[in-house]
Design a protein around this motif. Sequence first.
Motif, PDB file in Angstrom:
ATOM      1  N   HIS A  27       0.837  -1.211   0.000  1.00 27.38           N
ATOM      2  CA  HIS A  27       0.000   0.000   0.000  1.00 27.38           C
ATOM      3  C   HIS A  27       0.868   1.255   0.000  1.00 27.38           C
ATOM      4  O   HIS A  27       0.535   2.245   0.647  1.00 27.38           O
ATOM      5  N   HIS A  31       1.595   1.768  -5.285  1.00 25.80           N
ATOM      6  CA  HIS A  31       0.262   1.150  -5.431  1.00 25.80           C
ATOM      7  C   HIS A  31      -0.744   2.227  -5.836  1.00 25.80           C
ATOM      8  O   HIS A  31      -1.528   2.034  -6.771  1.00 25.80           O
ATOM      9  N   HIS A  60      -7.918   6.728  -2.275  1.00 31.21           N
ATOM     10  CA  HIS A  60      -8.703   5.566  -1.845  1.00 31.21           C
ATOM     11  C   HIS A  60      -8.177   4.869  -0.594  1.00 31.21           C
ATOM     12  O   HIS A  60      -8.955   4.281   0.148  1.00 31.21           O
ATOM     13  N   ASP A  61      -6.875   4.928  -0.344  1.00 28.54           N
ATOM     14  CA  ASP A  61      -6.377   4.212   0.841  1.00 28.54           C
ATOM     15  C   ASP A  61      -6.273   5.100   2.082  1.00 28.54           C
ATOM     16  O   ASP A  61      -5.830   4.635   3.135  1.00 28.54           O
ATOM     17  N   ASP A 124      -8.326  -0.821  -8.475  1.00 31.21           N
ATOM     18  CA  ASP A 124      -7.675  -1.316  -7.254  1.00 31.21           C
ATOM     19  C   ASP A 124      -7.536  -2.837  -7.295  1.00 31.21           C
ATOM     20  O   ASP A 124      -6.499  -3.397  -6.942  1.00 31.21           O
TER      21      ASP A 124
HETATM   22 NI    NI Z   1      -5.720   0.035  -2.735  1.00 34.62          NI
END
Ligand code: NI
Length: 235
Positions: A27, A31, A60-61, A124
């Motif tokens: 992550h 990524h 998104h993370d 993703d």
């Molecule tokens: Ni992700």
Amino acid sequence: MKQKIETISEQLLKIVEQKLHNADVGHDIWHIRRVLSNAMYIQSIEGGNGSVVILSAVLHDLVDEKYFDVSQAVTEVRSLLRQFNISSEDIESVLKIITNMSFSKEIDGITQSSPEFNIVKDADRLDAIGAIGIARAFSYGNQHRRPFFDPESFPVDHLSSASYRSSKSPTINHFFEKLLQIPSKMMTHTGREMALEREGFMTDYLQHFFDEWRVWDETSAHAWNDLLQRSFKNR
Ligand code: NI
Ligand code: ADP
């Protein structure tokens, strides 16, 4: 003055890199950049709101419960996007996408559907399969002290996110429990095409892995090869 989305995205990437500095290598910022690139590619073919796709991929993370307190993270992302003069409508679309796209949410049956959600989730998922997906799986396995493979320990169905997170099974099992199922769950046509190609590479990889294992007893060799043949047929 309103900035171009590409400029905003570059600035946000720097912030995201700092916020993810404690996350695992699966992550890291690479990524995020790969997911962004996948998402922009899928959007260029399938359409949808490009700004919402870009912002969701980049952020998104940042609301991942593995690393952050989710409600605090949502507040932070909202105020960050306000600083960049993103419209309230787009901000709420981005938040809806990124709070619903994790693997765990999917297992628990929490779904969403909008063209932008489908694109970013597919982007993703693509990073969890193929050559990169294999690297991420073994890296995750190592971090959680899992063996690569144990011929006596067979894949199981994870019926809840709790079972998925607490699983102690070897990394090869993750291919059968999760990764080989990803192509059939892709939401966009373009994403599915890309996923099928990566799936082919993973099944070839597993075939090589089993051929090289050599220290089989006959019953488990049969069972694992059967499992693999079934995933070839499902293609
Ligand atoms: Ni992700
Ligand atoms: P997300 O952050 O997208 O919700 P996860 O944290 O579940 O996804 O997974 C991140 C990466 O770690 C993915 O590439 C996934 O395949 C891998 N991973 C997750 N669980 C396992 C596992 N049990 N064994 C091997 N790899 C795993």
